[in-house]
Design a protein around this motif. Structure first.
Motif, PDB file in Angstrom:
ATOM      1  N   TYR A  33       0.787  -1.332  -0.051  1.00  0.00           N
ATOM      2  CA  TYR A  33      -0.051   0.037   0.041  1.00  0.00           C
ATOM      3  C   TYR A  33       0.794   1.196   0.037  1.00  0.00           C
ATOM      4  O   TYR A  33       1.837   1.315   0.579  1.00  0.00           O
ATOM      5  N   PHE A  98      -3.495 -11.082   1.121  1.00  0.00           N
ATOM      6  CA  PHE A  98      -4.447 -10.344   0.510  1.00  0.00           C
ATOM      7  C   PHE A  98      -5.829 -10.279   1.475  1.00  0.00           C
ATOM      8  O   PHE A  98      -6.157 -11.226   1.781  1.00  0.00           O
ATOM      9  N   GLY A  99      -6.213  -8.963   1.586  1.00  0.00           N
ATOM     10  CA  GLY A  99      -7.325  -8.829   2.570  1.00  0.00           C
ATOM     11  C   GLY A  99      -6.981  -9.030   4.028  1.00  0.00           C
ATOM     12  O   GLY A  99      -7.984  -8.804   4.864  1.00  0.00           O
ATOM     13  N   GLY A 100      -5.833  -9.076   4.254  1.00  0.00           N
ATOM     14  CA  GLY A 100      -5.303  -9.335   5.786  1.00  0.00           C
ATOM     15  C   GLY A 100      -5.282  -7.900   6.276  1.00  0.00           C
ATOM     16  O   GLY A 100      -4.708  -6.990   5.567  1.00  0.00           O
ATOM     17  N   GLU A 101      -5.640  -7.635   7.619  1.00  0.00           N
ATOM     18  CA  GLU A 101      -5.876  -6.525   8.314  1.00  0.00           C
ATOM     19  C   GLU A 101      -4.397  -6.062   8.799  1.00  0.00           C
ATOM     20  O   GLU A 101      -4.312  -4.989   9.702  1.00  0.00           O
ATOM     21  N   LYS A 102      -3.349  -7.027   8.949  1.00  0.00           N
ATOM     22  CA  LYS A 102      -2.044  -6.768   9.648  1.00  0.00           C
ATOM     23  C   LYS A 102      -1.121  -6.012   8.652  1.00  0.00           C
ATOM     24  O   LYS A 102      -0.573  -6.648   7.964  1.00  0.00           O
ATOM     25  N   LEU A 103      -1.052  -4.676   8.758  1.00  0.00           N
ATOM     26  CA  LEU A 103      -0.075  -3.980   8.098  1.00  0.00           C
ATOM     27  C   LEU A 103       0.899  -3.722   8.882  1.00  0.00           C
ATOM     28  O   LEU A 103       0.927  -3.105  10.082  1.00  0.00           O
TER      29      LEU A 103
ATOM     30  N   PHE B  35      -8.432  -0.345  15.082  1.00  0.00           N
ATOM     31  CA  PHE B  35      -7.123  -0.541  15.607  1.00  0.00           C
ATOM     32  C   PHE B  35      -6.869   0.854  16.212  1.00  0.00           C
ATOM     33  O   PHE B  35      -7.618   1.891  15.989  1.00  0.00           O
ATOM     34  N   TRP B  95     -10.830  -0.974   9.454  1.00  0.00           N
ATOM     35  CA  TRP B  95     -10.605  -2.133   8.347  1.00  0.00           C
ATOM     36  C   TRP B  95     -11.843  -2.564   8.210  1.00  0.00           C
ATOM     37  O   TRP B  95     -12.423  -3.599   9.115  1.00  0.00           O
ATOM     38  N   ASN B  99     -10.926  -3.719   2.413  1.00  0.00           N
ATOM     39  CA  ASN B  99      -9.555  -3.914   2.557  1.00  0.00           C
ATOM     40  C   ASN B  99      -8.751  -2.795   2.456  1.00  0.00           C
ATOM     41  O   ASN B  99      -7.732  -2.781   1.725  1.00  0.00           O
TER      42      ASN B  99
END
Lengths: 114, 113
Positions: A33, A98-103, B35, B95, B99
Motif C-alpha cells: 500500500y 491479500f485482504g489481511g488487516e495486519k499492516l 485499531f 478495516w 480491504n
C-alpha cells in the motif's frame, strides 16, 4: 525480520518538478500500500497492489501520480509534475496476505514542495 | 463510506496517570476490525491494539485497553500509568470489507513529567 524500507527519508523540490519514492516491503508480503499523510490528517490510501497487480487506485490522482510494483516486490511512487498541495508524508505498508488487516508500515518519505 | 472521527486534536496527561482517547466511526458493516496506532516523530505507524468487531470482550495489551461499544460505534483507548515514551500522535483506524485501512485525523498526546 527486516521491516518495510523506504527512501529517501526527506525530499524538497520546487513545484512542477518530478519526484520518486521507493519502497521495499517485508520479504514475502503479497500486498503493498501507498498512503499519503497530509500534515494534521490521518493517512489516506493512494494505491494498493496485490503482487504486481493494482487492486485499488481509485484515490490516486492519475494525471500526476503513478506507481508500479516491480516483479511483485519493490514499488516506486512518482509525482510529475508536483504541486504545492502534494507536500505530505508518503507511507508505504505491506501485508503478508491479500485482504489481511495486519499492516506493517515504513517510516515514510516527507515531501516538501516549494 | 466508512469514516473515523477523533474529536480530540490534543490531549495531555501527567506521568503515571491515566488518559482516555476517543474515537467514533460510521459503518453499515457488521464484520470489521478497529485499531489504535501510535505515530512517534520517527513517523512509523506502530500498532498499539486491535479489536475484532465480533468479539464483545474489550482488547487489552499491557497498559493499553479499549472500550468498544459496537452499538454506539465508539472505540476509545485508555492508557494507564502513562510514561514519557507514550507521547506521540495516536490514530484510530477501521478495516472493513474494502480491504482499506481508514484513519481518523489523530490525537496528539503529551505526557508531562
Amino acid at each position: 525480520e527486516a521491516g518495510v524500507a523506504q527512501s529517501p527519508r526527506y525530499k524538497i523540490i520546487e513545484k512542477r518538478q518530478s519526484v520518486a519514492f521507493w519502497c521495499n516491503p517485508i520479504s514475502g508480503h503479497a500486498t503493498l500500500y501507498w498512503y499519503q499523510q497530509i500534515l494534521g490528517q490521518g493517512p489516506k490510501l493512494l494505491i494498493q497492489f496485490q503482487n504486481n497487480g493494482v487492486v485499488d487506485d481509485s484515490q490516486l490522482p492519475k494525471d500526476r501520480f503513478s506507481a508500479e510494483r516491480l516483479k511483485g516486490v519493490d514499488s516506486t511512487l512518482k509525482i510529475q509534475p508536483a504541486k504545492l498541495e502534494d507536500s505530505a508524508v508518503y507511507l508505504c505498508a505491506s501485508s503478508p496476505t491479500f485482504g489481511g488487516e495486519k499492516l506493517f508500515f515504513g517510516s515514510g518519505t516527507q515531501l516538501s514542495v516549494l | 463510506a466508512q469514516t473515523v472521527t477523533q474529536s480530540q486534536p490534543e490531549m495531555s496527561v501527567q506521568e503515571a496517570e491515566t488518559v482516555t482517547l476517543s474515537c467514533t466511526y460510521d459503518t453499515s458493516e457488521s464484520d470489521y476490525y478497529l485499531f489504535w496506532y501510535k505515530q512517534p516523530p520517527s513517523r512509523q505507524m506502530i500498532l498499539v491494539i486491535r479489536q475484532e468487531a465480533y468479539k464483545q470482550q474489550n482488547a487489552t495489551e499491557n497498559r493499553f485497553s479499549v472500550n468498544f461499544q459496537k452499538a454506539a460505534k465508539s472505540f476509545s483507548l485508555k492508557i494507564s500509568d502513562s510514561q514519557l515514551g507514550d507521547a506521540a500522535m495516536y490514530f484510530c483506524a477501521y478495516w472493513g470489507n474494502n480491504n482499506d485501512m481508514r484513519f481518523g485525523a489523530g490525537t496528539r498526546l503529551t505526557v508531562k513529567p
